[in-house]
Write an enzyme that holds these catalytic residues in place. Structure first.
Site, PDB file in Angstrom:
ATOM      1  N   SER A  59       0.836  -1.206   0.000  1.00  0.00           N
ATOM      2  CA  SER A  59       0.000   0.000   0.000  1.00  0.00           C
ATOM      3  C   SER A  59       0.867   1.251   0.000  1.00  0.00           C
ATOM      4  O   SER A  59       0.372   2.350  -0.258  1.00  0.00           O
ATOM      5  CB  SER A  59      -0.928   0.019   1.219  1.00  0.00           C
ATOM      6  OG  SER A  59      -0.189  -0.147   2.418  1.00  0.00           O
ATOM      7  N   GLU A 196      -9.561  -9.084   3.718  1.00  0.00           N
ATOM      8  CA  GLU A 196      -9.810  -7.681   3.377  1.00  0.00           C
ATOM      9  C   GLU A 196     -11.151  -7.518   2.670  1.00  0.00           C
ATOM     10  O   GLU A 196     -11.426  -8.202   1.666  1.00  0.00           O
ATOM     11  CB  GLU A 196      -8.667  -7.166   2.470  1.00  0.00           C
ATOM     12  CG  GLU A 196      -8.859  -5.704   2.081  1.00  0.00           C
ATOM     13  CD  GLU A 196      -7.591  -5.024   1.576  1.00  0.00           C
ATOM     14  OE1 GLU A 196      -6.500  -5.625   1.657  1.00  0.00           O
ATOM     15  OE2 GLU A 196      -7.711  -3.881   1.098  1.00  0.00           O
TER      16      GLU A 196
HETATM   17  O1  KIV Z   1      -0.599  -3.326   1.602  1.00  0.00           O
HETATM   18  C1  KIV Z   1      -1.178  -3.253   2.698  1.00  0.00           C
HETATM   19  O2  KIV Z   1      -1.017  -2.279   3.455  1.00  0.00           O
HETATM   20  C2  KIV Z   1      -2.048  -4.347   3.089  1.00  0.00           C
HETATM   21  C3  KIV Z   1      -2.926  -4.163   4.289  1.00  0.00           C
HETATM   22  C4  KIV Z   1      -3.889  -3.076   4.112  1.00  0.00           C
HETATM   23  C5  KIV Z   1      -3.552  -5.421   4.706  1.00  0.00           C
HETATM   24  O3  KIV Z   1      -2.053  -5.351   2.453  1.00  0.00           O
END
Ligand code: KIV
Length: 277
Positions: A59, A196
Site C-alpha cells: 500500500s 480484506e
Molecule cells: O498493503 C497493505 O497495506 C495491506 C494491508 C492493508 C492489509 O495489504
C-alpha cells in the site's frame, strides 16, 4: 527522546512478538493489533504504542508514492522501506508484502524474493496475496521456515481482474471459495490470514474454519485481530475508506503547524535569539 516515544506500558519488560506468540494469542482469544508503517518515524510510533505486528504493505504505492494502485511497487522499494522501519522497530513482528511481479512468477521466484526480504531488511515474515494459485509458492516458503502471512478477499494486486477495488465474497460461491482457500492456506503453512473487505459473517466463518489468526480490514469484528493503514487511522490523508476509524487528524494538525511556521518566518517571529542551537 520525545516523551511520547517512552511509553512506560510498552518499554522495559516487553517481549518481542514472534510467530508462535501470535498463534498463542489467537488461542487465548487475545485480539492482535496490526498497522502499516513505511519509515523509521512511523515505526517508532507503532513501537511506542505497543502494536503487535507492523506490516510494510505494498500500500506504500498508493499511500507514499501517490500511485492509483500497488502494481508498480518493486521488490527493491519494499526492501528499502522495510529497512527504514527495522531501524526503529524492536518488539513488534515485522512483516513485509511481496509486491506484484514476485510470487506471480512461480515457486522459485517467490522463495528468492522472500529470502531477499528476510536477509536484506531484517523482517521476520512475508505476506503473499491470493488463494489456490499461490499455494505451491507459499508451501515452498514455509518448508524453508520462511513465515508467510496469507491475504484473501479484496487482494489489491488483483484490482484489474476484479474490475476495481470491490468487496469480495458477497455471493455464496465466492464466499465458499474464500473459506476453502483459507483452509488450504493453513495447510500450506501460513501463520495468519488477512481478510480484506469481505462481509462480517464470512470473516466469522473463515475465523471459525481455521486455527491460525485471521486479521481483518473492512471485515467486521469477528477476526482474531485488525489491521489498518497507519496514515488512514491517523487522518494523514484527506480521504479514507468507509471502514476506517480516524483516531486523529494529523494531516490537519500538520498543515496548521506549517501555516504557523510560515507566518512566524514572514513576520520575523522565528527565529529569535533563543532559538539558536
Ligand atoms: O498493503 C497493505 O497495506 C495491506 C494491508 C492493508 C492489509 O495489504
Amino acid at each position: 527522546m520525545a516523551g511520547y516515544l517512552q511509553n512506560p506500558e510498552t518499554g522495559g519488560s516487553r517481549k518481542p512478538v514472534t510467530v508462535p506468540r501470535l498463534i498463542a494469542m489467537r488461542g487465548r482469544g487475545e485480539k492482535i493489533t496490526v498497522v502499516t508503517a513505511y519509515d523509521a518515524p512511523t515505526a517508532a510510533w507503532a513501537e511506542a504504542a505497543g502494536i503487535d505486528v507492523v506490516l510494510v504493505g505494498d500500500s506504500l504505492g498508493t499511500v507514499i508514492q501517490g500511485l492509483p494502485d500497488t502494481l508498480p511497487v518493486t521488490l527493491d522499494e519494499m526492501i528499502y522501506h522495510a529497512r527504514c522501519v527495522r531501524r526503529t522497530l524492536v518488539h513488534p513482528l515485522l512483516v513485509v508484502d511481496l509486491p506484484f511481479g514476485t510470487f506471480q512468477r512461480g515457486v522459485d521466484a517467490t522463495v528468492d524474493a522472500s529470502i531477499r526480504v528476510l536477509k536484506e531488511s531484517g523482517a521476520a515474515a512475508v505476506k503473499i496475496e491470493g488463494g489456490e494459485r499461490v499455494l505451491d509458492a507459499i508451501a515452498a516458503c514455509t518448508r524453508q521456515d520462511i513465515p508467510v502471512m496469507g491475504h484473501l478477499g479484496l487482494t489489491p494486486q488483483s484490482v484489474h481482474a476484479f474490475g476495481g477495488f470491490r468487496r469480495q465474497g458477497k455471493d455464496a460461491d465466492s464466499a465458499r471459495r474464500i473459506i476453502d482457500d483459507a483452509r488450504r492456506l493453513q495447510d500450506a503453512g501460513v501463520f495468519s490470514i488477512v481478510l480484506e473487505c469481505v462481509p462480517d459473517d464470512l470473516a466469522k466463518a473463515v475465523t471459525e474454519a481455521v486455527e491460525v489468526p485471521t486479521i481483518g480490514i473492512g471485515a467486521g469484528p469477528h477476526c482474531s485481530g485488525q489491521v489498518l493503514v497507519m496514515h488512514d487511522l491517523l487522518g494523514m490523508l484527506p480521504r479514507t475508506p468507509s471502514f476506517v476509524r480516524r483516531y486523529a487528524e494529523v494531516g490537519q494538525t500538520a498543515v496548521e503547524a506549517l501555516q504557523a511556521y510560515r507566518d512566524d518566518v514572514r513576520e520575523g517571529r522565528f527565529p529569535q535569539a533563543e532559538d539558536k542551537a
